[in-house]
Design a protein around this motif. Structure first.
Motif, PDB file in Angstrom:
ATOM      1  N   ARG A  95      -2.971  -8.437 -11.576  1.00 46.96           N
ATOM      2  CA  ARG A  95      -1.746  -7.772 -12.021  1.00 46.96           C
ATOM      3  C   ARG A  95      -0.555  -8.444 -11.347  1.00 46.96           C
ATOM      4  NH1 ARG A  95      -2.137  -1.463 -12.363  1.00 46.96           N
ATOM      5  NH2 ARG A  95      -0.439  -1.861 -13.810  1.00 46.96           N
ATOM      6  N   SER A  96       0.603  -8.296 -11.948  1.00 49.35           N
ATOM      7  CA  SER A  96       1.820  -8.888 -11.387  1.00 49.35           C
ATOM      8  C   SER A  96       2.397  -7.992 -10.300  1.00 49.35           C
ATOM      9  CB  SER A  96       2.865  -9.094 -12.482  1.00 49.35           C
ATOM     10  OG  SER A  96       2.407 -10.066 -13.395  1.00 49.35           O
ATOM     11  N   LEU A  97       2.854  -8.634  -9.216  1.00 53.88           N
ATOM     12  CA  LEU A  97       3.401  -7.917  -8.071  1.00 53.88           C
ATOM     13  C   LEU A  97       4.794  -8.404  -7.725  1.00 53.88           C
ATOM     14  CD1 LEU A  97       0.468  -8.142  -5.482  1.00 53.88           C
ATOM     15  CD2 LEU A  97       0.892  -6.317  -7.120  1.00 53.88           C
ATOM     16  N   LYS A  98       5.545  -7.516  -7.105  1.00 58.06           N
ATOM     17  CA  LYS A  98       6.815  -7.872  -6.480  1.00 58.06           C
ATOM     18  C   LYS A  98       6.606  -7.635  -4.991  1.00 58.06           C
ATOM     19  CE  LYS A  98      11.728  -6.696  -6.544  1.00 58.06           C
ATOM     20  NZ  LYS A  98      12.728  -5.836  -7.211  1.00 58.06           N
ATOM     21  N   VAL A  99       6.726  -8.713  -4.202  1.00 57.89           N
ATOM     22  CA  VAL A  99       6.463  -8.640  -2.776  1.00 57.89           C
ATOM     23  C   VAL A  99       7.768  -8.849  -2.018  1.00 57.89           C
ATOM     24  CG1 VAL A  99       5.126  -9.613  -0.867  1.00 57.89           C
ATOM     25  CG2 VAL A  99       4.167  -9.613  -3.186  1.00 57.89           C
ATOM     26  N   LYS A 100       8.169  -7.828  -1.249  1.00 58.92           N
ATOM     27  CA  LYS A 100       9.349  -7.952  -0.398  1.00 58.92           C
ATOM     28  C   LYS A 100       8.866  -8.356   0.986  1.00 58.92           C
ATOM     29  CE  LYS A 100      12.022  -4.444  -2.823  1.00 58.92           C
ATOM     30  NZ  LYS A 100      12.672  -3.139  -2.723  1.00 58.92           N
ATOM     31  N   LEU A 101       9.418  -9.454   1.471  1.00 61.19           N
ATOM     32  CA  LEU A 101       9.023  -9.965   2.778  1.00 61.19           C
ATOM     33  C   LEU A 101       9.961  -9.432   3.859  1.00 61.19           C
ATOM     34  CD1 LEU A 101       8.325 -13.657   1.736  1.00 61.19           C
ATOM     35  CD2 LEU A 101       6.684 -11.789   1.959  1.00 61.19           C
ATOM     36  N   PHE A 138      -0.399 -18.108  -0.240  1.00 66.41           N
ATOM     37  CA  PHE A 138      -0.953 -17.053   0.597  1.00 66.41           C
ATOM     38  C   PHE A 138       0.181 -16.399   1.381  1.00 66.41           C
ATOM     39  CE2 PHE A 138      -2.789 -15.482   4.569  1.00 66.41           C
ATOM     40  CZ  PHE A 138      -3.786 -14.666   4.060  1.00 66.41           C
ATOM     41  N   ILE A 139       0.178 -15.071   1.422  1.00 65.96           N
ATOM     42  CA  ILE A 139       1.180 -14.319   2.187  1.00 65.96           C
ATOM     43  C   ILE A 139       0.429 -13.388   3.139  1.00 65.96           C
ATOM     44  CG2 ILE A 139       3.150 -12.760   2.085  1.00 65.96           C
ATOM     45  CD1 ILE A 139       3.499 -13.622  -0.873  1.00 65.96           C
ATOM     46  N   LYS A 140       0.737 -13.492   4.422  1.00 64.18           N
ATOM     47  CA  LYS A 140       0.095 -12.635   5.422  1.00 64.18           C
ATOM     48  C   LYS A 140       0.639 -11.210   5.315  1.00 64.18           C
ATOM     49  CE  LYS A 140      -0.315 -16.321   8.816  1.00 64.18           C
ATOM     50  NZ  LYS A 140       0.144 -16.790  10.121  1.00 64.18           N
ATOM     51  N   PHE A 141      -0.242 -10.228   5.535  1.00 62.17           N
ATOM     52  CA  PHE A 141       0.193  -8.831   5.517  1.00 62.17           C
ATOM     53  C   PHE A 141       1.294  -8.580   6.540  1.00 62.17           C
ATOM     54  CE2 PHE A 141      -4.046  -7.666   3.558  1.00 62.17           C
ATOM     55  CZ  PHE A 141      -3.494  -7.255   2.348  1.00 62.17           C
ATOM     56  N   GLU A 142       1.224  -9.255   7.680  1.00 60.55           N
ATOM     57  CA  GLU A 142       2.229  -9.053   8.728  1.00 60.55           C
ATOM     58  C   GLU A 142       3.627  -9.501   8.292  1.00 60.55           C
ATOM     59  OE1 GLU A 142       1.527 -12.981  11.503  1.00 60.55           O
ATOM     60  OE2 GLU A 142      -0.042 -11.446  11.434  1.00 60.55           O
ATOM     61  N   ASP A 143       3.714 -10.327   7.243  1.00 54.85           N
ATOM     62  CA  ASP A 143       5.010 -10.802   6.744  1.00 54.85           C
ATOM     63  C   ASP A 143       5.550  -9.938   5.607  1.00 54.85           C
ATOM     64  OD1 ASP A 143       4.883 -12.923   8.544  1.00 54.85           O
ATOM     65  OD2 ASP A 143       3.940 -14.260   7.089  1.00 54.85           O
ATOM     66  N   ILE A 144       4.756  -8.976   5.129  1.00 55.71           N
ATOM     67  CA  ILE A 144       5.125  -8.152   3.975  1.00 55.71           C
ATOM     68  C   ILE A 144       5.723  -6.831   4.429  1.00 55.71           C
ATOM     69  CG2 ILE A 144       4.242  -6.919   1.954  1.00 55.71           C
ATOM     70  CD1 ILE A 144       2.014  -9.038   1.781  1.00 55.71           C
ATOM     71  N   SER A 145       6.872  -6.474   3.841  1.00 56.45           N
ATOM     72  CA  SER A 145       7.442  -5.155   4.136  1.00 56.45           C
ATOM     73  C   SER A 145       7.092  -4.154   3.034  1.00 56.45           C
ATOM     74  CB  SER A 145       8.958  -5.229   4.335  1.00 56.45           C
ATOM     75  OG  SER A 145       9.613  -5.590   3.146  1.00 56.45           O
ATOM     76  N   GLU A 146       6.953  -4.635   1.778  1.00 58.73           N
ATOM     77  CA  GLU A 146       6.629  -3.726   0.678  1.00 58.73           C
ATOM     78  C   GLU A 146       6.101  -4.517  -0.512  1.00 58.73           C
ATOM     79  OE1 GLU A 146       9.156  -0.092  -0.579  1.00 58.73           O
ATOM     80  OE2 GLU A 146       9.728  -1.676  -1.982  1.00 58.73           O
ATOM     81  N   THR A 147       5.113  -3.954  -1.188  1.00 58.82           N
ATOM     82  CA  THR A 147       4.556  -4.584  -2.383  1.00 58.82           C
ATOM     83  C   THR A 147       4.440  -3.534  -3.483  1.00 58.82           C
ATOM     84  OG1 THR A 147       3.253  -6.087  -1.023  1.00 58.82           O
ATOM     85  CG2 THR A 147       2.618  -5.891  -3.326  1.00 58.82           C
ATOM     86  N   ILE A 148       4.966  -3.868  -4.656  1.00 60.86           N
ATOM     87  CA  ILE A 148       4.940  -2.948  -5.800  1.00 60.86           C
ATOM     88  C   ILE A 148       4.323  -3.671  -6.992  1.00 60.86           C
ATOM     89  CG2 ILE A 148       6.371  -1.624  -7.418  1.00 60.86           C
ATOM     90  CD1 ILE A 148       8.375  -1.250  -5.145  1.00 60.86           C
ATOM     91  N   VAL A 149       3.493  -2.956  -7.745  1.00 57.16           N
ATOM     92  CA  VAL A 149       2.914  -3.498  -8.968  1.00 57.16           C
ATOM     93  C   VAL A 149       3.995  -3.481 -10.042  1.00 57.16           C
ATOM     94  CG1 VAL A 149       1.160  -3.175 -10.752  1.00 57.16           C
ATOM     95  CG2 VAL A 149       0.595  -2.711  -8.359  1.00 57.16           C
ATOM     96  N   LEU A 150       4.159  -4.602 -10.740  1.00 57.90           N
ATOM     97  CA  LEU A 150       5.121  -4.685 -11.835  1.00 57.90           C
ATOM     98  C   LEU A 150       4.441  -4.234 -13.121  1.00 57.90           C
ATOM     99  CD1 LEU A 150       6.787  -8.115 -11.002  1.00 57.90           C
ATOM    100  CD2 LEU A 150       7.704  -5.837 -10.588  1.00 57.90           C
ATOM    101  N   VAL A 151       5.105  -3.361 -13.838  1.00 55.26           N
ATOM    102  CA  VAL A 151       4.543  -2.837 -15.092  1.00 55.26           C
ATOM    103  C   VAL A 151       4.986  -3.717 -16.244  1.00 55.26           C
ATOM    104  CG1 VAL A 151       4.419  -0.848 -16.599  1.00 55.26           C
ATOM    105  CG2 VAL A 151       4.657  -0.518 -14.151  1.00 55.26           C
ATOM    106  N   SER A 152       4.027  -4.116 -17.057  1.00 52.71           N
ATOM    107  CA  SER A 152       4.323  -4.934 -18.228  1.00 52.71           C
ATOM    108  C   SER A 152       4.079  -4.115 -19.492  1.00 52.71           C
ATOM    109  CB  SER A 152       3.430  -6.176 -18.228  1.00 52.71           C
ATOM    110  OG  SER A 152       3.605  -6.899 -19.418  1.00 52.71           O
TER     111      SER A 152
END
Length: 154
Positions: A95-101, A138-152
């Motif tokens: 699924r598509s995600l929006k990842v805020k670092l 690759f994105i480490k969990f420690e670098d992520i502040s928020e992840t949301i699933v994008l709805v298509s």
């Protein structure tokens, strides 16, 4: 005992025989709302939420665990609720995600994999004057502040 820890114990006790269900979050809000988020590999039925609510509510009342008035809410995470657990990430592969670092950058892409250390997303990268190229990053969990699933809606 911390009320949130006790509620986690009660929820895990109730869903122990349901390997398809998992606890996402428990929060006791200052406004007196005790919210429990439960997810499942194939979603969560209302009857599951009702059963968890009755189990937790019964034990909290029997133990007189919360002295002030409170409202118990048991639900599944909404579509706009950020992903929190590894199991949620694994459920949303492809699924598509929006990842805020944490550094303020935002990345968008298709979730390819997730493990204990982080996630791999496939991003479309376009350089000036060239076609877009799909790259896996690759994105480490420690670098992520928020992840949301994008709805298509395609």
């Amino acid at each position: 005992m911390n009320i949130e820890k006790r509620v986690i114990e009660l929820v895990e006790e109730k869903i122990a025989d349901r390997p398809d269900l998992f606890l996402v979050d428990v929060q006791m809000h200052g406004s007196g709302i005790l919210s429990i988020l439960v997810d499942g590999d194939n979603g969560v039925a209302i009857s599951d939420c009702v059963a968890i609510s009755r189990h937790v509510g019964f034990h909290l009342e029997e133990e007189n665990a919360i002295e002030q008035a409170y409202r118990l809410e048991v639900s599944s995470p909404g579509i706009d609720t950020p992903l929190k657990s590894l199991r949620q990430f694994q459920k949303n592969i492809n699924r598509s995600l929006k990842v805020k670092l944490k550094d303020g950058n935002i990345r968008e892409g298709k979730l390819m994999s997730a493990d204990d250390s982080g996630i791999t997303i496939q991003e479309s990268v376009k350089e000036k004057g060239k076609k877009a190229v799909l790259l896996e990053n690759f994105i480490k969990f420690e670098d992520i502040s928020e992840t949301i699933v994008l709805v298509s809606f395609k």
